[in-house]
Design a protein around this motif. Structure first.
Motif, PDB file in Angstrom:
ATOM      1  N   TRP A 129       0.826  -1.206   0.000  1.00 46.22           N
ATOM      2  CA  TRP A 129       0.000   0.000   0.000  1.00 46.22           C
ATOM      3  C   TRP A 129       0.859   1.254   0.000  1.00 46.22           C
ATOM      4  CZ3 TRP A 129      -0.357   3.072   4.731  1.00 46.22           C
ATOM      5  CH2 TRP A 129      -1.040   4.265   4.519  1.00 46.22           C
ATOM      6  N   MET A 130       1.871   1.302   0.852  1.00 45.87           N
ATOM      7  CA  MET A 130       2.684   2.503   0.960  1.00 45.87           C
ATOM      8  C   MET A 130       3.467   2.761  -0.322  1.00 45.87           C
ATOM      9  SD  MET A 130       3.786   2.524   4.989  1.00 45.87           S
ATOM     10  CE  MET A 130       4.062   4.304   5.050  1.00 45.87           C
ATOM     11  N   ASP A 131       4.023   1.705  -0.909  1.00 45.99           N
ATOM     12  CA  ASP A 131       4.731   1.863  -2.184  1.00 45.99           C
ATOM     13  C   ASP A 131       3.768   2.305  -3.285  1.00 45.99           C
ATOM     14  OD1 ASP A 131       7.286   1.256  -1.341  1.00 45.99           O
ATOM     15  OD2 ASP A 131       7.082  -0.878  -1.730  1.00 45.99           O
ATOM     16  N   CYS A 132       2.637   1.620  -3.358  1.00 50.11           N
ATOM     17  CA  CYS A 132       1.648   1.910  -4.396  1.00 50.11           C
ATOM     18  C   CYS A 132       1.134   3.333  -4.289  1.00 50.11           C
ATOM     19  CB  CYS A 132       0.481   0.921  -4.289  1.00 50.11           C
ATOM     20  SG  CYS A 132      -0.858   1.216  -5.465  1.00 50.11           S
ATOM     21  N   GLN A 133       0.791   3.755  -3.080  1.00 51.67           N
ATOM     22  CA  GLN A 133       0.209   5.085  -2.900  1.00 51.67           C
ATOM     23  C   GLN A 133       1.203   6.186  -3.244  1.00 51.67           C
ATOM     24  OE1 GLN A 133      -3.010   5.424  -0.425  1.00 51.67           O
ATOM     25  NE2 GLN A 133      -2.388   7.265   0.639  1.00 51.67           N
ATOM     26  N   TYR A 134       2.475   5.976  -2.923  1.00 53.79           N
ATOM     27  CA  TYR A 134       3.471   7.000  -3.254  1.00 53.79           C
ATOM     28  C   TYR A 134       3.685   7.096  -4.761  1.00 53.79           C
ATOM     29  CZ  TYR A 134       7.633   9.846  -3.374  1.00 53.79           C
ATOM     30  OH  TYR A 134       8.517  10.851  -3.658  1.00 53.79           O
ATOM     31  N   ILE A 135       3.820   5.951  -5.421  1.00 57.75           N
ATOM     32  CA  ILE A 135       4.013   5.974  -6.876  1.00 57.75           C
ATOM     33  C   ILE A 135       2.794   6.589  -7.560  1.00 57.75           C
ATOM     34  CG2 ILE A 135       4.408   4.557  -8.938  1.00 57.75           C
ATOM     35  CD1 ILE A 135       5.676   2.455  -7.087  1.00 57.75           C
ATOM     36  N   LEU A 136       1.604   6.218  -7.094  1.00 60.92           N
ATOM     37  CA  LEU A 136       0.371   6.760  -7.654  1.00 60.92           C
ATOM     38  C   LEU A 136       0.329   8.274  -7.487  1.00 60.92           C
ATOM     39  CD1 LEU A 136      -2.446   6.217  -8.900  1.00 60.92           C
ATOM     40  CD2 LEU A 136      -3.297   5.910  -6.568  1.00 60.92           C
ATOM     41  N   ALA A 137       0.721   8.755  -6.326  1.00 58.19           N
ATOM     42  CA  ALA A 137       0.738  10.198  -6.076  1.00 58.19           C
ATOM     43  C   ALA A 137       1.693  10.920  -7.032  1.00 58.19           C
ATOM     44  CB  ALA A 137       1.144  10.472  -4.627  1.00 58.19           C
ATOM     45  N   GLU A 138       2.864  10.349  -7.239  1.00 59.03           N
ATOM     46  CA  GLU A 138       3.823  10.943  -8.176  1.00 59.03           C
ATOM     47  C   GLU A 138       3.219  11.066  -9.570  1.00 59.03           C
ATOM     48  OE1 GLU A 138       8.355   9.855  -7.063  1.00 59.03           O
ATOM     49  OE2 GLU A 138       7.133   8.144  -7.658  1.00 59.03           O
ATOM     50  N   GLU A 139       2.537  10.016 -10.007  1.00 58.15           N
ATOM     51  CA  GLU A 139       1.974  10.020 -11.356  1.00 58.15           C
ATOM     52  C   GLU A 139       0.802  10.995 -11.473  1.00 58.15           C
ATOM     53  OE1 GLU A 139       3.494   8.686 -13.802  1.00 58.15           O
ATOM     54  OE2 GLU A 139       4.985   7.797 -12.456  1.00 58.15           O
ATOM     55  N   LEU A 140       0.009  11.122 -10.433  1.00 62.20           N
ATOM     56  CA  LEU A 140      -1.085  12.096 -10.438  1.00 62.20           C
ATOM     57  C   LEU A 140      -0.530  13.513 -10.510  1.00 62.20           C
ATOM     58  CD1 LEU A 140      -3.402  10.477  -7.751  1.00 62.20           C
ATOM     59  CD2 LEU A 140      -4.054  10.909 -10.130  1.00 62.20           C
ATOM     60  N   ASP A 141       0.504  13.777  -9.736  1.00 65.45           N
ATOM     61  CA  ASP A 141       1.129  15.100  -9.729  1.00 65.45           C
ATOM     62  C   ASP A 141       1.684  15.450 -11.105  1.00 65.45           C
ATOM     63  OD1 ASP A 141       2.212  17.518  -8.705  1.00 65.45           O
ATOM     64  OD2 ASP A 141       4.137  16.522  -8.353  1.00 65.45           O
ATOM     65  N   LYS A 142       2.313  14.479 -11.770  1.00 59.58           N
ATOM     66  CA  LYS A 142       2.875  14.711 -13.108  1.00 59.58           C
ATOM     67  C   LYS A 142       1.794  15.122 -14.098  1.00 59.58           C
ATOM     68  CE  LYS A 142       6.664  11.343 -12.760  1.00 59.58           C
ATOM     69  NZ  LYS A 142       7.163  10.030 -13.259  1.00 59.58           N
ATOM     70  N   ARG A 143       0.578  14.651 -13.866  1.00 55.36           N
ATOM     71  CA  ARG A 143      -0.528  14.912 -14.795  1.00 55.36           C
ATOM     72  C   ARG A 143      -1.378  16.106 -14.385  1.00 55.36           C
ATOM     73  NH1 ARG A 143       1.361  10.115 -14.898  1.00 55.36           N
ATOM     74  NH2 ARG A 143       1.202   8.717 -16.697  1.00 55.36           N
ATOM     75  N   GLY A 144      -0.917  16.845 -13.381  1.00 57.77           N
ATOM     76  CA  GLY A 144      -1.613  18.068 -12.990  1.00 57.77           C
ATOM     77  C   GLY A 144      -2.689  17.889 -11.937  1.00 57.77           C
ATOM     78  N   PHE A 145      -2.711  16.724 -11.282  1.00 55.99           N
ATOM     79  CA  PHE A 145      -3.697  16.467 -10.229  1.00 55.99           C
ATOM     80  C   PHE A 145      -2.990  16.512  -8.870  1.00 55.99           C
ATOM     81  CE2 PHE A 145      -5.092  14.035 -14.009  1.00 55.99           C
ATOM     82  CZ  PHE A 145      -6.232  14.775 -14.308  1.00 55.99           C
ATOM     83  N   SER A 146      -2.423  17.663  -8.577  1.00 55.16           N
ATOM     84  CA  SER A 146      -1.571  17.779  -7.396  1.00 55.16           C
ATOM     85  C   SER A 146      -2.349  17.732  -6.083  1.00 55.16           C
ATOM     86  CB  SER A 146      -0.746  19.071  -7.470  1.00 55.16           C
ATOM     87  OG  SER A 146       0.107  19.044  -8.606  1.00 55.16           O
ATOM     88  N   LEU A 147      -3.606  18.149  -6.081  1.00 55.66           N
ATOM     89  CA  LEU A 147      -4.376  18.090  -4.842  1.00 55.66           C
ATOM     90  C   LEU A 147      -4.616  16.639  -4.426  1.00 55.66           C
ATOM     91  CD1 LEU A 147      -5.840  19.515  -2.573  1.00 55.66           C
ATOM     92  CD2 LEU A 147      -7.896  19.609  -4.016  1.00 55.66           C
ATOM     93  N   GLU A 148      -4.944  15.790  -5.397  1.00 58.85           N
ATOM     94  CA  GLU A 148      -5.110  14.377  -5.086  1.00 58.85           C
ATOM     95  C   GLU A 148      -3.790  13.780  -4.609  1.00 58.85           C
ATOM     96  OE1 GLU A 148      -8.505  12.616  -8.001  1.00 58.85           O
ATOM     97  OE2 GLU A 148      -6.787  13.549  -9.002  1.00 58.85           O
ATOM     98  N   ALA A 149      -2.700  14.155  -5.284  1.00 61.28           N
ATOM     99  CA  ALA A 149      -1.380  13.674  -4.885  1.00 61.28           C
ATOM    100  C   ALA A 149      -1.047  14.137  -3.465  1.00 61.28           C
ATOM    101  CB  ALA A 149      -0.322  14.173  -5.865  1.00 61.28           C
TER     102      ALA A 149
END
Length: 230
Positions: A129-149
């Motif tokens: 979970w911790m690995d997945c959530q961090y990687i997911l956050a990075e990818e969301l931020d790259k796509r302009g969804f920084s609040l979700e990240a």
């Protein structure tokens, strides 16, 4: 099997965490954005495909994916997870897609299952979970969804403070979050949401200096809101 260990640059008997970290490091080096398009070898496999095969083989040995238990010829783990359809399988599918560099597909699955309301923590082993959530956050931020990240990462840091997992890597996460907040998040949200985010950042492990900066930003933003409202 020895070749798989050599490919990931790890020793035989490496733990699941070590295998995963080695894969992520090598995968970043081989990602097309960094290394350019991979060249196929004699067997028609790109370096990334070979890396994935090694990761899956060694991960399966450690029972990181359930298909080790039911493995058969031409078994498709992705299809199998989709067919299960339950939240736990969907959470694992998000992680699976992220680890295979299918970031857009992972985000799509995450959104289809509720996005921020999809409790990955409840449906995955803690380390995954911790690995997945961090990687997911990075990818969301790259796509302009920084609040979700932002929400994903701050939840991770709150958990990290109670039970350390990232350890030395935690400093890098704090640094990443701070840069994201200052360089991207503040341009994507309204003043009221910005104040809420500053409140979240206080008390999750930032330095006193940083926290004073967050408080100052909150005060300045409140003044701007009052002025705008006359």
């Amino acid at each position: 099997m020895d070749n798989y260990y050599k490919l990931l640059d790890i020793k035989p008997g490496a733990s699941a965490s070590e295998i995963k970290k080695a894969f992520r490091k090598k995968a970043k080096q081989l990602h097309p954005d960094i290394a350019g398009d991979g060249q196929s070898g004699a067997a028609g496999e790109t370096p990334m495909q070979k890396l994935l095969k090694a990761y899956e083989a060694l991960s399966n040995m450690d029972h990181r994916f359930e298909f080790e238990k039911i493995k058969k010829d031409n078994f498709d783990y992705r299809t199998w997870l989709k067919e299960q359809g339950d939240p736990r399988s969907m959470a694992k599918l998000v992680f699976y897609e992220l680890m295979r560099m299918e970031e857009d597909r992972a985000i799509e699955i995450w959104r289809e299952n509720g996005g921020l309301d999809f409790n990955l923590q409840k449906n995955m082993e803690r380390a995954d979970w911790m690995d997945c959530q961090y990687i997911l956050a990075e990818e969301l931020d790259k796509r302009g969804f920084s609040l979700e990240a932002f929400k994903l990462i701050t939840a991770l840091l709150a958990e990290e403070r109670q039970r350390p997992y990232f350890n030395l890597f935690t400093t890098e996460i704090y640094s990443y979050l701070k840069k994201m907040v200052n360089n991207r998040l503040k341009f994507q949200i309204d003043p009221e949401t910005w104040i809420n985010c500053m409140e979240v950042l206080i008390g999750i492990g930032f330095s006193v200096h940083d926290e004073n900066g967050f408080k100052k930003s909150m005060a300045n933003t409140l003044k701007q809101i009052r002025r705008s409202r006359g």
